[in-house]
Design an enzyme around this catalytic site. Structure first.
Site, short mmCIF file in Angstrom:
data_model
loop_
_atom_site.label_atom_id
_atom_site.label_comp_id
_atom_site.label_asym_id
_atom_site.label_seq_id
_atom_site.Cartn_x
_atom_site.Cartn_y
_atom_site.Cartn_z
N GLY A 10 -55.58 -78.22 -50.02
CA GLY A 10 -56.35 -78.32 -51.26
C GLY A 10 -56.19 -77.13 -52.19
O GLY A 10 -56.99 -76.94 -53.09
N ASP A 44 -44.49 -84.19 -56.37
CA ASP A 44 -44.82 -83.49 -55.12
C ASP A 44 -44.01 -84.02 -53.94
O ASP A 44 -43.45 -83.26 -53.15
CB ASP A 44 -46.32 -83.63 -54.80
CG ASP A 44 -47.20 -82.99 -55.86
OD1 ASP A 44 -46.65 -82.35 -56.78
OD2 ASP A 44 -48.43 -83.13 -55.76
N TYR A 56 -58.61 -84.99 -64.86
CA TYR A 56 -57.21 -85.35 -64.63
C TYR A 56 -56.98 -86.81 -65.06
O TYR A 56 -56.05 -87.12 -65.81
CB TYR A 56 -56.85 -85.16 -63.15
CG TYR A 56 -55.42 -85.49 -62.80
CD1 TYR A 56 -54.42 -84.54 -62.90
CD2 TYR A 56 -55.06 -86.77 -62.39
CE1 TYR A 56 -53.10 -84.84 -62.59
CE2 TYR A 56 -53.75 -87.10 -62.08
CZ TYR A 56 -52.77 -86.13 -62.18
OH TYR A 56 -51.47 -86.44 -61.88
P1 ADP Z 1 -53.16 -80.10 -52.30
O1 ADP Z 1 -52.14 -81.18 -52.14
O2 ADP Z 1 -52.96 -79.30 -53.53
O3 ADP Z 1 -53.25 -79.20 -51.09
P2 ADP Z 1 -54.91 -82.36 -52.40
O4 ADP Z 1 -56.34 -82.51 -52.75
O5 ADP Z 1 -53.91 -83.17 -53.11
O6 ADP Z 1 -54.58 -80.79 -52.48
O7 ADP Z 1 -54.72 -82.69 -50.87
C1 ADP Z 1 -55.58 -82.13 -49.91
C2 ADP Z 1 -56.02 -83.20 -48.94
O8 ADP Z 1 -54.90 -83.62 -48.14
C3 ADP Z 1 -57.05 -82.68 -47.94
O9 ADP Z 1 -58.35 -82.82 -48.45
C4 ADP Z 1 -56.78 -83.56 -46.74
O10 ADP Z 1 -57.43 -84.80 -46.88
C5 ADP Z 1 -55.29 -83.81 -46.80
N1 ADP Z 1 -54.53 -82.84 -45.98
C6 ADP Z 1 -53.48 -82.11 -46.38
N2 ADP Z 1 -53.01 -81.32 -45.37
C7 ADP Z 1 -53.79 -81.57 -44.31
C8 ADP Z 1 -53.83 -81.07 -42.97
N3 ADP Z 1 -52.95 -80.18 -42.53
N4 ADP Z 1 -54.79 -81.56 -42.15
C9 ADP Z 1 -55.67 -82.48 -42.58
N5 ADP Z 1 -55.69 -82.97 -43.82
C10 ADP Z 1 -54.77 -82.54 -44.69
MG MG Z 2 -51.91 -82.86 -53.47
#
Ligand code: ADP
Ligand code: MG
Length: 393
Positions: free
Chosen positions: A124, A174, A224
């Protein structure tokens, strides 16, 4: 990659899911977009790099009719029943379940597996842990189940899992960069044609530093979506004025055409359009300057991009502006917000010999202003999952 990295991960896997047989370990990286913000859903240009922070995915097939999952980052387990694929659970496992839905649509027959995710990409934090998760899991699934998908099926399935199943409307960048990224290069990606050009990252004695504000403003997701709608509205108005089908996307416009639009579009929509059109031009210029090592010029484009995102597109946040102002005053050649905005991360072009002084100074100043400690990473352009899909082989 040494066994030193894989073995602890496999140990955790065995603790969570029980011993033998050994899981396979796959990877996909996070990303930073150097420039080209909010252009991807407008058919425009972006210039991302895959970074040297991976999401690692350990997988072992079980032959059962359910999927067991565990995330080390969240310390959270999950279960997906293959017979109930379409029931969303509103948690992180939806990213995996969305992929299974897409594969099911393609007629792939999968049975159960155990899956552990462990991410170096901050979850996140605007460095796309979500695409790293999707692309890493997709690589794992296609390999262990022997699925034959071409490159674009992989990327599009990942995007659809996020757009359609999770419900986050993001562009293709992405997933694209997490898959196609290459060490030492950025990709100049045309999000309309999906063609890319590799751009050598010639930044001389500078380093790329990401500073994650760790802040995420709650209105971000709404805003967004609102920006996307505003761009669609601007496009409709332009087509209504100049004849239907005139333009497929705002990125079909050139800078010299903006003047004519000032009379056609209301102020807000003009500003949004102005950002998209000038940002596309900045991406092209930045790619040229990067490839010939004109770091100072690249930096100026970073600052100009930030100004446009703050003033015309209105997606910045006080925390992002603060870090970019710090960069201007230090001074370093360039800095800007990266990612969707309303919090998240900034990217800074920092002379190598000033790295420690810069990062310490920015961290302290930010703490004083906001009472929050930001996270900093020096990032290198690295291989995506296509070039290096696994840690174990
Ligand atoms: P970003 O892609 O910038 O990190 P996003 O909000 O698009 O932020 O994605 C984050 C979401 O992706 C988290 O809230 C979770 O649901 C999921 N996620 C990503 N990596 C993991 C991980 N390693 N373990 C569990 N969930 C994950
Ligand atoms: Mg993302």
């Amino acid at each position: 990659m040494s066994n030193g990295t894989i073995d602890p991960l496999r140990e955790i896997f065995h603790e969570v899911f029980g011993s033998s047989p050994q899981p396979e370990v796959y990877r996909a990286p996070g990303r930073v977009n150097l420039i080209g913000e909010h252009t991807d859903y407008n058919g425009g240009l972006v210039l991302p790099i895959a970074i040297d922070l991976d999401t690692r995915v350990c997988i072992r097939t079980t032959g059962e009719d359910s999927v067991r999952l565990y995330s080390t980052n969240l310390d959270e387990s999950g279960l997906i029943e293959l017979g109930k694929l379409h029931d969303r659970q509103d948690k992180w496992t939806d990213y995996v379940q969305g992929l299974l839905v897409e594969l099911d649509r393609k007629g792939a027959e999968l049975d159960g597996f155990d899956l552990l995710v462990d991410s170096e990409v901050p979850v996140g934090g605007g460095l796309s842990s979500s695409a790293a998760l999707e692309v890493g899991v997709m690589g794992a699934l296609t390999d262990v189940f022997g699925l034959e998908l071409d490159d674009f099926e992989v990327i599009n399935s990942c995007r659809k899992a996020e757009n359609d199943f999770v419900g986050a409307s993001t562009g293709i960048m992405d997933q694209y960069i997490s898959y196609f990224g290459r060490g030492g290069t950025a990709l100049l990606l045309n999000t309309s044609s999906l063609n890319y050009q590799a751009v050598d990252l010639n930044i001389g004695n500078h380093v790329l530093v990401v500073i994650d504000t760790t802040v995420s403003h709650t209105h971000g997701a709404n805003q967004y979506n609102k920006r996307r709608e505003e761009c669609e509205e601007a496009l409709e108005m332009i087509n209504a004025e100049f004849g239907p089908g005139h333009l497929d996307s705002l990125s079909g416009l050139k800078v010299y055409q903006l003047e004519d639009l000032e009379k056609v579009l209301p102020g807000t929509l003009y500003d949004r359009t102005y950002h998209v059109v000038t940002e596309n031009e900045r991406v092209v210029d930045a790619a040229d300057f990067l490839s010939i090592g004109e770091t100072e010029e690249v930096g100026k484009l970073f600052y100009a991009s930030h100004d446009s995102l703050r003033d015309r597109y209105k997606v910045s946040a006080p925390e992002l502006d603060f870090l970019v102002d710090f960069a201007l005053n230090f001074p370093i050649p360039g800095a800007r917000m990266t990612g969707g905005g309303f919090g998240g991360s900034t990217i800074h072009l920092v002379p190598e010999e000033q790295l420690d002084e810069y990062v310490d100074g920015a961290t302290r100043a930010f703490e004083e202003e906001f009472d929050v400690t930001p996270r900093s990473f020096v990032v290198q352009a690295s291989d995506g999952a296509k070039a290096r899909p696994t840690l174990s082989r």
